[in-house]
Design a protein around this motif. Structure first.
Motif, PDB file in Angstrom:
ATOM      1  N   MET A   1      10.858  -5.033  -4.516  1.00  0.00           N
ATOM      2  CA  MET A   1      10.633  -6.454  -4.328  1.00  0.00           C
ATOM      3  C   MET A   1       9.256  -6.821  -4.863  1.00  0.00           C
ATOM      4  N   ILE A   2       9.215  -7.859  -5.719  1.00  0.00           N
ATOM      5  CA  ILE A   2       7.967  -8.302  -6.318  1.00  0.00           C
ATOM      6  C   ILE A   2       7.827  -9.804  -6.082  1.00  0.00           C
ATOM      7  N   PRO A   3       6.912 -10.222  -5.210  1.00  0.00           N
ATOM      8  CA  PRO A   3       6.680 -11.654  -5.019  1.00  0.00           C
ATOM      9  C   PRO A   3       5.856 -12.197  -6.179  1.00  0.00           C
ATOM     10  N   THR A   4       6.182 -13.397  -6.654  1.00  0.00           N
ATOM     11  CA  THR A   4       5.478 -13.937  -7.809  1.00  0.00           C
ATOM     12  C   THR A   4       5.101 -15.400  -7.626  1.00  0.00           C
ATOM     13  N   TYR A   5       3.995 -15.733  -8.233  1.00  0.00           N
ATOM     14  CA  TYR A   5       3.602 -17.127  -8.445  1.00  0.00           C
ATOM     15  C   TYR A   5       2.727 -17.140  -9.691  1.00  0.00           C
ATOM     16  N   ASN A   6       3.268 -17.700 -10.776  1.00  0.00           N
ATOM     17  CA  ASN A   6       2.572 -17.728 -12.063  1.00  0.00           C
ATOM     18  C   ASN A   6       2.227 -16.322 -12.556  1.00  0.00           C
ATOM     19  N   GLU A   7       3.265 -15.476 -12.699  1.00  0.00           N
ATOM     20  CA  GLU A   7       3.066 -14.106 -13.163  1.00  0.00           C
ATOM     21  C   GLU A   7       3.863 -13.842 -14.444  1.00  0.00           C
ATOM     22  N   ARG A   8       4.097 -14.889 -15.245  1.00  0.00           N
ATOM     23  CA  ARG A   8       4.933 -14.757 -16.435  1.00  0.00           C
ATOM     24  C   ARG A   8       4.367 -13.734 -17.426  1.00  0.00           C
TER      25      ARG A   8
ATOM     26  N   VAL B   1      16.309   2.054   0.770  1.00  0.00           N
ATOM     27  CA  VAL B   1      14.845   2.028   0.725  1.00  0.00           C
ATOM     28  C   VAL B   1      14.421   0.722   0.078  1.00  0.00           C
ATOM     29  N   ILE B   2      13.458   0.053   0.700  1.00  0.00           N
ATOM     30  CA  ILE B   2      12.991  -1.248   0.212  1.00  0.00           C
ATOM     31  C   ILE B   2      11.498  -1.146  -0.058  1.00  0.00           C
ATOM     32  N   CYS B   3      11.120  -1.365  -1.293  1.00  0.00           N
ATOM     33  CA  CYS B   3       9.717  -1.243  -1.705  1.00  0.00           C
ATOM     34  C   CYS B   3       9.139  -2.626  -1.976  1.00  0.00           C
ATOM     35  N   GLU B   4       7.832  -2.712  -1.876  1.00  0.00           N
ATOM     36  CA  GLU B   4       7.142  -3.945  -2.266  1.00  0.00           C
ATOM     37  C   GLU B   4       5.962  -3.583  -3.166  1.00  0.00           C
ATOM     38  N   MET B   5       5.706  -4.416  -4.151  1.00  0.00           N
ATOM     39  CA  MET B   5       4.574  -4.206  -5.047  1.00  0.00           C
ATOM     40  C   MET B   5       4.195  -5.524  -5.695  1.00  0.00           C
ATOM     41  N   ASP B   6       2.989  -5.573  -6.232  1.00  0.00           N
ATOM     42  CA  ASP B   6       2.501  -6.780  -6.893  1.00  0.00           C
ATOM     43  C   ASP B   6       2.964  -6.831  -8.342  1.00  0.00           C
TER      44      ASP B   6
END
Length: 241
Positions: free
Chosen positions: A1-8, A81-86
């Motif tokens: 899972m990657i949360p984004t805001y203006n990461e184009r 398994v659920i991962c998170e990263m930037d």
């Protein structure tokens, strides 16, 4: 899972790195209405790559809310398994297999840690290093978690952890969110492992860190610490009786 805001700019490199080192991984992009086209690019990729998924959120409601939305999406689909990263490149795809290996070895939560032997930061300003180190010292002094990098956002959770803890009760953001989830995981009796990683200062975009996020974490940690000490006192009294 990657949360984004203006990461184009950075997102394509991040997803490519994930698939270079974990080819079978599915990637969920949780986008908070980025005006730079991040979600549109992701939607285009998802059309011809079944490993890429998009969860559009109509407004920027905070990092914690984005994480919770992503967790719910993944739990509904039975990922083990659920991962998170930037998305900004600070979390390297090459370190992801180490987190998954820790889960395979018995950890319920594997944290990609900067402040353990073997961990490192690259091109990070001294003030950010001091803030991060100081925050973790404060967390351990206040709560006694025994975790060196409770604020880290590069993680792998066994699905049973996220199913067991009360995610609906989580209201924290930023630093506070990661600390909150770490505390809830530890309280529930799950095993936590810290895996040394190299954290690289972002090459694209701007940091989402703010004074409000820092203040929220500071106040919440004090509250959690008081609650944890009270809980331990009650448990000690119960054992004596």
């Amino acid at each position: 899972m990657i949360p984004t805001y203006n990461e184009r700019e950075s997102l394509p490199r991040t997803i490519a790195a994930v698939h270079r080192f974990v080819p079978a991984a599915h990637v969920l992009v949780v986008d908070d209405g980025s005006p730079d086209g991040t979600a549109d690019w992701t939607a285009e990729q998802a059309e011809h790559d079944e490993r890429i998924h998009l969860l559009r959120r109509t407004e920027k409601n905070g990092l914690g809310a984005a994480y919770l939305a992503g967790f719910a999406w993944a739990l509904e689909r039975d990922y083990p398994v659920i991962c998170e990263m930037d998305a900004d490149g600070s979390h390297r795809g090459r370190d992801l297999p180490q987190l998954l290996a820790a889960i395979a070895d018995g950890a319920d939560l594997a944290i990609g840690a900067r402040w353990v032997p073997g961990g490192a930061v690259v091109n990070w300003p001294l003030n950010r290093q001091l803030l991060s180190r100081g925050a973790n010292v404060y967390v351990n002094a206040a709560i006694g978690l025994g975790v060196h990098d409770a604020t880290a956002g590069f993680r792998a959770y066994r699905r049973e952890v996220l199913s067991a803890i009360d995610l609906q009760a989580v209201r924290s953001q930023g630093y506070g969110f990661q600390i909150d989830l770490t505390l809830r995981t530890a309280r529930a009796g799950f095993a936590i492992a810290e895996v040394p990683i190299v954290f690289v200062e972002r090459e694209y975009g701007e940091s989402k860190m703010s004074g409000n996020i820092i203040q929220e974490a500071f106040v919440n940690v004090a509250k959690w610490g008081a609650a944890e000490r009270a809980r331990r006192v009650r448990a000690a009294l119960a054992r004596r009786s």
